[in-house]
Design a protein around this motif. Structure first.
Motif, PDB file in Angstrom:
ATOM      1  N   ASP A 132       0.816  -1.211   0.000  1.00 54.68           N
ATOM      2  CA  ASP A 132       0.000   0.000   0.000  1.00 54.68           C
ATOM      3  C   ASP A 132       0.850   1.262   0.000  1.00 54.68           C
ATOM      4  O   ASP A 132       1.472   1.610   1.005  1.00 54.68           O
ATOM      5  CB  ASP A 132      -0.943   0.010   1.202  1.00 54.68           C
ATOM      6  N   GLY A 133       0.864   1.963  -1.128  1.00 56.11           N
ATOM      7  CA  GLY A 133       1.578   3.220  -1.248  1.00 56.11           C
ATOM      8  C   GLY A 133       3.084   3.102  -1.381  1.00 56.11           C
ATOM      9  O   GLY A 133       3.782   4.110  -1.486  1.00 56.11           O
ATOM     10  N   TRP A 134       3.616   1.880  -1.430  1.00 59.15           N
ATOM     11  CA  TRP A 134       5.067   1.701  -1.425  1.00 59.15           C
ATOM     12  C   TRP A 134       5.646   1.659  -2.838  1.00 59.15           C
ATOM     13  O   TRP A 134       5.092   1.068  -3.747  1.00 59.15           O
ATOM     14  CB  TRP A 134       5.454   0.412  -0.701  1.00 59.15           C
ATOM     15  N   VAL A 135       6.781   2.294  -2.980  1.00 60.95           N
ATOM     16  CA  VAL A 135       7.622   2.208  -4.178  1.00 60.95           C
ATOM     17  C   VAL A 135       9.025   1.912  -3.688  1.00 60.95           C
ATOM     18  O   VAL A 135       9.521   2.594  -2.785  1.00 60.95           O
ATOM     19  CB  VAL A 135       7.609   3.530  -4.988  1.00 60.95           C
ATOM     20  N   TRP A 136       9.673   0.896  -4.251  1.00 58.80           N
ATOM     21  CA  TRP A 136      11.013   0.549  -3.794  1.00 58.80           C
ATOM     22  C   TRP A 136      11.933   0.289  -4.978  1.00 58.80           C
ATOM     23  O   TRP A 136      11.483   0.038  -6.101  1.00 58.80           O
ATOM     24  CB  TRP A 136      10.982  -0.656  -2.852  1.00 58.80           C
ATOM     25  N   GLY A 137      13.230   0.354  -4.700  1.00 59.84           N
ATOM     26  CA  GLY A 137      14.231   0.196  -5.753  1.00 59.84           C
ATOM     27  C   GLY A 137      14.727   1.556  -6.219  1.00 59.84           C
ATOM     28  O   GLY A 137      13.966   2.528  -6.304  1.00 59.84           O
ATOM     29  N   LEU A 138      16.028   1.649  -6.531  1.00 59.18           N
ATOM     30  CA  LEU A 138      16.664   2.936  -6.810  1.00 59.18           C
ATOM     31  C   LEU A 138      16.009   3.693  -7.961  1.00 59.18           C
ATOM     32  O   LEU A 138      15.642   4.862  -7.823  1.00 59.18           O
ATOM     33  CB  LEU A 138      18.155   2.725  -7.092  1.00 59.18           C
ATOM     34  N   HIS A 139      15.866   3.049  -9.136  1.00 61.56           N
ATOM     35  CA  HIS A 139      15.337   3.758 -10.305  1.00 61.56           C
ATOM     36  C   HIS A 139      13.895   4.194 -10.085  1.00 61.56           C
ATOM     37  O   HIS A 139      13.503   5.310 -10.458  1.00 61.56           O
ATOM     38  CB  HIS A 139      15.446   2.877 -11.549  1.00 61.56           C
TER      39      HIS A 139
ATOM     40  N   TYR B  21      12.510   6.181   3.088  1.00 60.86           N
ATOM     41  CA  TYR B  21      13.363   5.330   3.919  1.00 60.86           C
ATOM     42  C   TYR B  21      14.602   4.983   3.094  1.00 60.86           C
ATOM     43  O   TYR B  21      14.481   4.460   1.979  1.00 60.86           O
ATOM     44  CB  TYR B  21      12.654   4.033   4.307  1.00 60.86           C
ATOM     45  N   LEU B  22      15.775   5.222   3.627  1.00 55.17           N
ATOM     46  CA  LEU B  22      16.988   4.898   2.880  1.00 55.17           C
ATOM     47  C   LEU B  22      18.155   4.688   3.829  1.00 55.17           C
ATOM     48  O   LEU B  22      18.165   5.208   4.952  1.00 55.17           O
ATOM     49  CB  LEU B  22      17.318   5.991   1.861  1.00 55.17           C
ATOM     50  N   THR B  23      19.128   3.905   3.355  1.00 55.17           N
ATOM     51  CA  THR B  23      20.322   3.667   4.154  1.00 55.17           C
ATOM     52  C   THR B  23      21.246   4.879   4.048  1.00 55.17           C
ATOM     53  O   THR B  23      21.112   5.715   3.142  1.00 55.17           O
ATOM     54  CB  THR B  23      21.073   2.424   3.665  1.00 55.17           C
TER      55      THR B  23
ATOM     56  N   THR C 161      17.606   4.301   7.556  1.00 52.86           N
ATOM     57  CA  THR C 161      17.080   2.983   7.907  1.00 52.86           C
ATOM     58  C   THR C 161      18.140   1.922   7.636  1.00 52.86           C
ATOM     59  O   THR C 161      18.810   1.944   6.596  1.00 52.86           O
ATOM     60  CB  THR C 161      15.820   2.674   7.055  1.00 52.86           C
ATOM     61  N   GLU C 162      18.309   0.997   8.557  1.00 57.64           N
ATOM     62  CA  GLU C 162      19.233  -0.113   8.351  1.00 57.64           C
ATOM     63  C   GLU C 162      18.654  -1.088   7.321  1.00 57.64           C
ATOM     64  O   GLU C 162      17.427  -1.225   7.206  1.00 57.64           O
ATOM     65  CB  GLU C 162      19.484  -0.850   9.668  1.00 57.64           C
ATOM     66  N   MET C 163      19.531  -1.754   6.597  1.00 57.87           N
ATOM     67  CA  MET C 163      19.087  -2.699   5.563  1.00 57.87           C
ATOM     68  C   MET C 163      18.140  -3.747   6.139  1.00 57.87           C
ATOM     69  O   MET C 163      17.140  -4.106   5.509  1.00 57.87           O
ATOM     70  CB  MET C 163      20.291  -3.398   4.920  1.00 57.87           C
ATOM     71  N   ALA C 164      18.432  -4.213   7.341  1.00 61.86           N
ATOM     72  CA  ALA C 164      17.610  -5.265   7.945  1.00 61.86           C
ATOM     73  C   ALA C 164      16.203  -4.793   8.278  1.00 61.86           C
ATOM     74  O   ALA C 164      15.279  -5.598   8.388  1.00 61.86           O
ATOM     75  CB  ALA C 164      18.295  -5.797   9.204  1.00 61.86           C
ATOM     76  N   GLU C 165      16.003  -3.484   8.420  1.00 61.46           N
ATOM     77  CA  GLU C 165      14.697  -2.953   8.814  1.00 61.46           C
ATOM     78  C   GLU C 165      13.683  -2.974   7.667  1.00 61.46           C
ATOM     79  O   GLU C 165      12.473  -2.989   7.906  1.00 61.46           O
ATOM     80  CB  GLU C 165      14.843  -1.519   9.325  1.00 61.46           C
ATOM     81  N   PHE C 166      14.160  -2.941   6.428  1.00 59.18           N
ATOM     82  CA  PHE C 166      13.232  -2.849   5.296  1.00 59.18           C
ATOM     83  C   PHE C 166      12.262  -4.030   5.245  1.00 59.18           C
ATOM     84  O   PHE C 166      11.111  -3.891   4.841  1.00 59.18           O
ATOM     85  CB  PHE C 166      14.003  -2.752   3.973  1.00 59.18           C
TER      86      PHE C 166
ATOM     87  N   HIS D 212      14.864  -3.938  -2.742  1.00 59.84           N
ATOM     88  CA  HIS D 212      14.724  -2.505  -2.482  1.00 59.84           C
ATOM     89  C   HIS D 212      15.992  -1.699  -2.676  1.00 59.84           C
ATOM     90  O   HIS D 212      15.940  -0.471  -2.787  1.00 59.84           O
ATOM     91  CB  HIS D 212      14.203  -2.286  -1.061  1.00 59.84           C
ATOM     92  N   GLN D 213      17.166  -2.347  -2.691  1.00 55.61           N
ATOM     93  CA  GLN D 213      18.453  -1.667  -2.899  1.00 55.61           C
ATOM     94  C   GLN D 213      18.709  -0.570  -1.857  1.00 55.61           C
ATOM     95  O   GLN D 213      19.395   0.397  -2.116  1.00 55.61           O
ATOM     96  CB  GLN D 213      18.520  -1.059  -4.311  1.00 55.61           C
TER      97      GLN D 213
END
Length: 311
Positions: A58-65, A83-85, A107-112, A122-123
């Protein structure tokens, strides 16, 4: 001319609460994951109560590009919670965080994995925001007709998010003027669709309409020639494009290519509203293509192929 405005799933628009103690930079109030607060003397303070984002699309977009394209899209509505490292923050394009409605949280990688669906690639970067609204049919036609050779792709009951994401990407690659989908038979612009589109979802204009047949009528009234892709058609796409002198002197104002769902193809009433039914010749005898691959071929024929001068 009547227009049909997109109606997004209200659940997909549902915002989540903000909290000033979330650790976000800016005015965000999202009650996201927090690290323990340490009191003087080294003893952990009593944990603050907070609500983690639910694991969903819901409402999420992930990945660099996908995220970078979303941040560059000034028509995208906020608030945007990013949210980003720390490492990803260093490499984000200049100006990405200058929008006043972007609230970032390191955000830490493990939190995603605590708020993105399982397996989301999610990169180290993701955002949550209201899904894109899209255009109405009149606005999309106006955008398309501002181009020299406008081609619009229409999807008839194509519902798979990965296919639609791939089609967005193909439209961006070949310079298609826009994409039209039926409102109640297409997914919300987020999640897997956005990731597969690799940013093209925020680059290619699109409209979601109630009735495809009425949309075809409106397009025809405004000078578009409408072509329905059908395996049983008598003529090939290339032959009809040549017959219409597409991209030549006396060419139609614009082109609409209707792609049907895999298996069923385009529906009867939609086919009846097309000026021509056309096919992609398959001399190999295996007459089955993924809809996103078929769209790539159709756009190559209409926009990518070099036009030879007529003697």
């Amino acid at each position: 001319m009547s227009s049909n405005r997109e109606r997004n799933d209200p659940k997909a628009r549902k915002g989540q609460n903000f909290d000033k103690k979330s650790g976000f930079q800016g005015k965000s109030r999202d009650k996201g994951p927090q690290r323990p607060v340490v009191q003087d003397g080294g003893r952990p303070a009593k944990a603050q109560s907070f609500q983690k984002p639910k694991v969903s699309e819901d409402g999420w977009v992930w990945g660099l590009h996908a995220v970078e394209a979303a941040l560059k899209n000034l028509s995208r509505k906020g608030p945007i919670r990013l949210y980003l490292t720390a490492e990803r923050q260093k490499t984000l394009f200049a100006g990405a965080l200058k929008r006043g409605d972007v609230h970032q949280r390191l955000t830490e990688m493990a939190e995603f994995s605590s708020f993105l669906p399982q397996g989301a690639v999610h990169q180290g970067i993701a955002l949550n925001a209201p899904p894109l609204d899209g255009e109405d049919i009149d606005s999309l036609m106006e955008i398309a007709l501002s181009r020299s050779t406008p081609v619009i792709i229409m999807l008839d009951q194509v519902t798979d998010p990965q296919n639609i994401g791939a089609i967005f990407r193909t439209c961006a690659a070949f310079g298609a003027a826009g994409l039209i989908m039926q409102d109640r038979h297409s997914p919300v612009m987020q999640g897997v669709l956005a990731k597969t589109a690799a940013g093209a979802m925020d680059m290619v204009p699109f409209a979601r309409v109630t009735n495809l047949s009425r949309a075809l009528e409106a397009l025809s009234e405004n000078g578009f020639v409408t072509l329905g892709m059908a395996g049983e058609a008598e003529h090939s796409l290339q032959a009809v494009l040549d017959q219409q002198v597409w991209r030549g002197a006396g060419s139609p104002r614009g082109l609409v290519i209707v792609m049907g769902s895999e298996g069923e193809g385009i529906r009867r009433l939609v086919a009846e509203h097309c000026d021509f039914l056309v096919k992609i010749p398959m001399p190999g005898g295996f007459e089955s293509l993924n809809v996103s691959h078929a769209t790539s071929i159709a756009l190559y024929e209409s926009l990518g192929r070099e036009i030879k001068p007529v003697d």
